[in-house]
Design a protein around this motif. Structure first.
Motif, PDB file in Angstrom:
ATOM      1  N   LEU A 172      -7.238 -96.571  15.637  1.00  0.00           N
ATOM      2  CA  LEU A 172      -6.632 -95.844  16.752  1.00  0.00           C
ATOM      3  C   LEU A 172      -7.209 -94.434  16.864  1.00  0.00           C
ATOM      4  CD1 LEU A 172      -4.542 -95.634  19.006  1.00  0.00           C
ATOM      5  CD2 LEU A 172      -2.852 -94.967  17.275  1.00  0.00           C
ATOM      6  N   GLU A 173      -7.400 -93.789  15.708  1.00  0.00           N
ATOM      7  CA  GLU A 173      -7.954 -92.435  15.728  1.00  0.00           C
ATOM      8  C   GLU A 173      -9.377 -92.424  16.280  1.00  0.00           C
ATOM      9  OE1 GLU A 173      -7.680 -90.897  11.839  1.00  0.00           O
ATOM     10  OE2 GLU A 173      -5.535 -90.433  11.982  1.00  0.00           O
ATOM     11  N   GLU A 174     -10.131 -93.478  15.961  1.00  0.00           N
ATOM     12  CA  GLU A 174     -11.495 -93.571  16.481  1.00  0.00           C
ATOM     13  C   GLU A 174     -11.488 -93.634  17.996  1.00  0.00           C
ATOM     14  OE1 GLU A 174     -15.528 -93.503  16.167  1.00  0.00           O
ATOM     15  OE2 GLU A 174     -14.032 -93.282  14.564  1.00  0.00           O
ATOM     16  N   ARG A 175     -10.513 -94.385  18.517  1.00  0.00           N
ATOM     17  CA  ARG A 175     -10.400 -94.478  19.967  1.00  0.00           C
ATOM     18  C   ARG A 175     -10.006 -93.140  20.604  1.00  0.00           C
ATOM     19  NH1 ARG A 175      -6.822-100.083  20.060  1.00  0.00           N
ATOM     20  NH2 ARG A 175      -8.480-101.500  19.328  1.00  0.00           N
ATOM     21  N   GLN A 176      -9.231 -92.374  19.833  1.00  0.00           N
ATOM     22  CA  GLN A 176      -8.747 -91.101  20.378  1.00  0.00           C
ATOM     23  C   GLN A 176      -9.686 -89.942  20.085  1.00  0.00           C
ATOM     24  OE1 GLN A 176      -4.942 -90.770  18.482  1.00  0.00           O
ATOM     25  NE2 GLN A 176      -3.888 -92.009  20.036  1.00  0.00           N
ATOM     26  N   ARG A 177     -10.748 -90.188  19.328  1.00  0.00           N
ATOM     27  CA  ARG A 177     -11.602 -89.092  18.881  1.00  0.00           C
ATOM     28  C   ARG A 177     -12.232 -88.331  20.044  1.00  0.00           C
ATOM     29  NH1 ARG A 177     -15.112 -90.539  13.939  1.00  0.00           N
ATOM     30  NH2 ARG A 177     -12.979 -90.509  13.133  1.00  0.00           N
ATOM     31  N   TRP A 178     -12.644 -89.079  21.047  1.00  0.00           N
ATOM     32  CA  TRP A 178     -13.278 -88.400  22.171  1.00  0.00           C
ATOM     33  C   TRP A 178     -12.330 -87.418  22.849  1.00  0.00           C
ATOM     34  CZ3 TRP A 178     -11.545 -88.562  27.155  1.00  0.00           C
ATOM     35  CH2 TRP A 178     -10.557 -89.512  27.438  1.00  0.00           C
ATOM     36  N   GLU A 179     -11.009 -87.815  22.866  1.00  0.00           N
ATOM     37  CA  GLU A 179     -10.023 -86.906  23.452  1.00  0.00           C
ATOM     38  C   GLU A 179      -9.857 -85.655  22.601  1.00  0.00           C
ATOM     39  OE1 GLU A 179      -7.169 -85.411  26.059  1.00  0.00           O
ATOM     40  OE2 GLU A 179      -8.612 -87.050  26.283  1.00  0.00           O
ATOM     41  N   MET A 180      -9.866 -85.849  21.288  1.00  0.00           N
ATOM     42  CA  MET A 180      -9.746 -84.700  20.395  1.00  0.00           C
ATOM     43  C   MET A 180     -10.940 -83.761  20.536  1.00  0.00           C
ATOM     44  SD  MET A 180      -6.864 -84.979  18.892  1.00  0.00           S
ATOM     45  CE  MET A 180      -7.084 -83.759  17.599  1.00  0.00           C
ATOM     46  N   ALA A 185     -13.033 -78.637  22.386  1.00  0.00           N
ATOM     47  CA  ALA A 185     -13.939 -77.862  23.231  1.00  0.00           C
ATOM     48  C   ALA A 185     -13.159 -76.921  24.146  1.00  0.00           C
ATOM     49  CB  ALA A 185     -14.809 -78.810  24.054  1.00  0.00           C
ATOM     50  N   GLU A 186     -12.061 -77.433  24.693  1.00  0.00           N
ATOM     51  CA  GLU A 186     -11.237 -76.585  25.559  1.00  0.00           C
ATOM     52  C   GLU A 186     -10.589 -75.456  24.765  1.00  0.00           C
ATOM     53  OE1 GLU A 186      -8.456 -79.069  27.511  1.00  0.00           O
ATOM     54  OE2 GLU A 186      -9.927 -80.009  28.848  1.00  0.00           O
ATOM     55  N   SER A 187     -10.161 -75.780  23.538  1.00  0.00           N
ATOM     56  CA  SER A 187      -9.551 -74.755  22.697  1.00  0.00           C
ATOM     57  C   SER A 187     -10.556 -73.657  22.362  1.00  0.00           C
ATOM     58  CB  SER A 187      -9.021 -75.390  21.409  1.00  0.00           C
ATOM     59  OG  SER A 187      -8.491 -74.416  20.552  1.00  0.00           O
ATOM     60  N   GLU A 188     -11.776 -74.052  22.070  1.00  0.00           N
ATOM     61  CA  GLU A 188     -12.812 -73.064  21.769  1.00  0.00           C
ATOM     62  C   GLU A 188     -13.095 -72.192  22.985  1.00  0.00           C
ATOM     63  OE1 GLU A 188     -15.728 -70.980  19.635  1.00  0.00           O
ATOM     64  OE2 GLU A 188     -14.057 -72.272  19.029  1.00  0.00           O
ATOM     65  N   LYS A 189     -13.077 -72.843  24.151  1.00  0.00           N
ATOM     66  CA  LYS A 189     -13.294 -72.080  25.378  1.00  0.00           C
ATOM     67  C   LYS A 189     -12.160 -71.066  25.584  1.00  0.00           C
ATOM     68  CE  LYS A 189     -14.649 -74.455  28.887  1.00  0.00           C
ATOM     69  NZ  LYS A 189     -14.639 -75.367  30.065  1.00  0.00           N
ATOM     70  N   GLU A 190     -10.903 -71.493  25.313  1.00  0.00           N
ATOM     71  CA  GLU A 190      -9.766 -70.581  25.452  1.00  0.00           C
ATOM     72  C   GLU A 190      -9.823 -69.451  24.436  1.00  0.00           C
ATOM     73  OE1 GLU A 190      -7.390 -70.448  27.744  1.00  0.00           O
ATOM     74  OE2 GLU A 190      -8.435 -72.064  28.791  1.00  0.00           O
ATOM     75  N   ARG A 191     -10.274 -69.794  23.211  1.00  0.00           N
ATOM     76  CA  ARG A 191     -10.391 -68.746  22.195  1.00  0.00           C
ATOM     77  C   ARG A 191     -11.400 -67.680  22.613  1.00  0.00           C
ATOM     78  NH1 ARG A 191     -13.603 -67.242  18.292  1.00  0.00           N
ATOM     79  NH2 ARG A 191     -15.078 -68.919  18.726  1.00  0.00           N
TER      80      ARG A 191
END
Length: 568
Positions: A172-180, A185-191
């Motif tokens: 399940l985590e593998e399937r969700q990895r792309w979302e993470m 990436a968005e978090s880094e952009k916000e930082r």
């Protein structure tokens, strides 16, 4: 003898029932004498653990194959397999290799026995008859150790179970990895955006500080020149009205600069107080004096209702004066010329209430809850343009809260005036002030001092020097750091008015050197600068300044300061 031991053996056999409580730890008692097993059971029964009895070495070995034990109490003298032989076999089995063994013997222990027992992993030797307290104490130690080991094992099992579940979630985590990855990436952009905003905020603060400095610098010579014109004006001088107009506008500009810098302090929450024991009556008097020109310009009258007794607060006198002045100015701004303001001060045990009431334009019910918000102003129509940035009440509320108090606003509606009420905690009364002695009372002869004025702004330096010379002081001038140090060494001034932003060498460095070489050991160093933030005041203190004054400085205040006998 056989008949004596048969019956007790049957009693002990009952304790070998394998349906014992699994939440308790096991204690193995090995002895060929039933009476000894009964005695051990009586001693250890109070521990509340599982007591397993074995009548010989063979039974003991079977037990250690099936169960884990916190400790084994092993009799030395037994038929077939004695205690040492049984211990040796116990140690050879992986499950019981590290189980603690306490040897029990009815014979006096000798070195050979002790050596043999300890070589087999014994933890202790106890001689019969046993002392119950000692045996219970020793066994309790191993019981607690076993219990801790069982707890750790349960925790390890839980960890293993958690790991198993985690492995099941890998797909399940593998399937969700792309979302993470996308979220990271968005978090880094916000930082990075937050860092950019923080940097922009710092640049804004630096810009505001520099802007305040640059705006204040020209105001100083303007006010000095007006003061000189007032001193030289004759009784028939018709320019008085124009001078007052220019002075009002210059002071308004100074007030706007202060508001501009206070915006930054409010948004960053960096307003700091210098609290001392303060008499609120003195604070109110100073605030009213500072607002008299403004109130007089609009022909407002102010009624003051305040007792004669001192009202002591733990507060910053300058900031408290600013609070009262802001309320008075707010009342005067939003009221037709010729209005009336009531300032009332009342005390209750542990608290003082200060109320400012006016006859002004009032507030709507929608405005009252937001009147303390930053940049909030009431009527913004062109004919109601009263100046200001809309931060006076915001600053007042923040300062009141820093003093541990509250501020509230009320109005019966548009055209009905407004009421602002401040409540602050008070201190116990101070000892009565000492009345001035006759020798110190009355007018003192004017004091003439040696003064050095240092400022790279020629107009500011020259105008302040002219004001001081008219007061009878001996004044010299310098316009940069090295010239200031040379003048201090040559003239030994009593007071130095020193600008901070000098070319080449800052005022901080001048102050430090003058203190270090002793040329201003006993003199007064006064910073007169356009930099007025809290950090600027701290920097001045650390550099050796005695006072920090923000441009433009009222010449009257400088005159009164130099006339004070205890200045130096």
């Amino acid at each position: 003898m056989a008949t004596v031991s048969d019956a007790p053996i049957n009693v002990v056999d009952v304790s070998r029932d394998r349906s014992h409580d699994p939440d308790r730890v096991n204690i193995l008692m090995v002895d060929d004498q039933a009476s000894n097993l009964l005695a051990l059971r009586a001693i250890l029964e109070g521990l509340g653990e599982n007591l397993i009895a074995a009548h010989n070495g063979e039974e003991a070995l079977r037990d250690v194959l099936d169960m884990d034990f916190a400790v084994i109490l092993l009799d030395v003298q037994m038929p077939v397999l004695d205690g040492f032989e049984t211990a040796d076999l116990i140690r050879r089995r992986e499950r019981s290799r590290h189980t603690p063994i306490i040897f029990l013997t009815a014979y006096e222990q000798n070195d050979v026995q002790a050596f043999k027992g300890y070589s087999l992993g014994a933890v202790d030797f106890l001689c019969k008859p046993l002392v119950p307290e000692i045996l219970r104490s020793k066994v309790s130690v191993f019981v607690e150790l076993k219990r801790m080991a069982m707890k750790l094992e349960r925790q390890a099992e839980q960890i293993r179970e958690t790991e198993r579940r985690e492995r099941e979630r890998l797909l399940l985590e593998e399937r969700q990895r792309w979302e993470m990855e996308r979220l990271r990436a968005e978090s880094e952009k916000e930082r990075k955006r937050a860092e950019e905003l923080a940097a922009a905020d710092r640049r804004k603060d630096e810009f505001l500080a520099m802007l305040g400095h640059e705006l204040r610098n020209p105001l100083a010579p303007i006010l000095n020149a007006l003061h000189l014109m007032r001193l030289h004006a004759g009784p028939d001088d018709e320019t008085g009205v124009m001078r007052e107009l220019i002075e009002r506008q210059a002071r308004l500009m100074s007030h706007l600069v202060d508001d501009l810098l206070n915006v930054s302090r409010i948004t960053r929450g960096s307003i700091h107080l210098r609290k001392t024991r303060v008499n609120l009556r003195d604070v109110v008097a100073l605030a009213i004096d500072s607002m008299r020109p403004f109130l007089a310009a609009h022909r407002h009258q102010i009624d003051i209702r305040m007792g004669q007794e001192p009202i002591w607060l733990n507060g910053d006198a300058t900031r408290l004066e600013q609070i009262v002045a802001n309320l008075l100015q707010n009342a005067g701004k939003y009221m037709e010329d010729g209005g009336r303001i009531w300032l009332t001060v009342e005390t209750t045990p542990g608290q003082v209430e200060l109320e400012v009431r006016d006859q002004g334009i009032g507030m709507s019910a929608d405005l009252v809850p937001h009147v303390f918000d930053l940049f909030m102003q009431g009527d913004k129509s062109l004919d109601r343009s009263q100046g200001g940035l809309g931060i006076g009440l915001t600053l007042a509320r923040r300062l009141v809260e820093l003093h541990g108090g509250t501020i509230a606003a009320a109005s019966d509606g548009p055209g009905q005036g407004s009421v602002f009420t401040i409540r602050l905690p008070t201190l116990p009364p101070a000892p009565a002030d000492v009345a001035p002695s006759p020798s110190s009372a009355g007018a003192s002869p004017p004091l003439h001092r040696r003064v050095l004025v240092v400022d790279d702004n020629l107009d500011a330096a020259t105008s302040l020097a002219m004001v001081l010379r008219l007061e009878g002081h001996e004044v010299s001038l310098a316009h940069d750091g090295p010239a200031a140090l040379a003048a201090i060494a040559r003239d030994r001034p009593e007071v130095v008015f020193l600008d901070i932003g000098l070319p080449g060498m800052s005022g901080y460095e001048v102050a430090r050197r003058a203190r270090e070489d002793g040329s201003m050991k006993d003199g007064l160093l006064v910073a007169i600068t356009g930099y007025g933030q809290d950090q600027d005041r701290q920097n001045c203190h650390e550099a050796g300044f005695d006072l920090h004054l923000v441009k433009p400085v009222d010449p009257t205040m400088i005159r009164e300061m130099l006339a004070f006998p205890g200045l130096l």
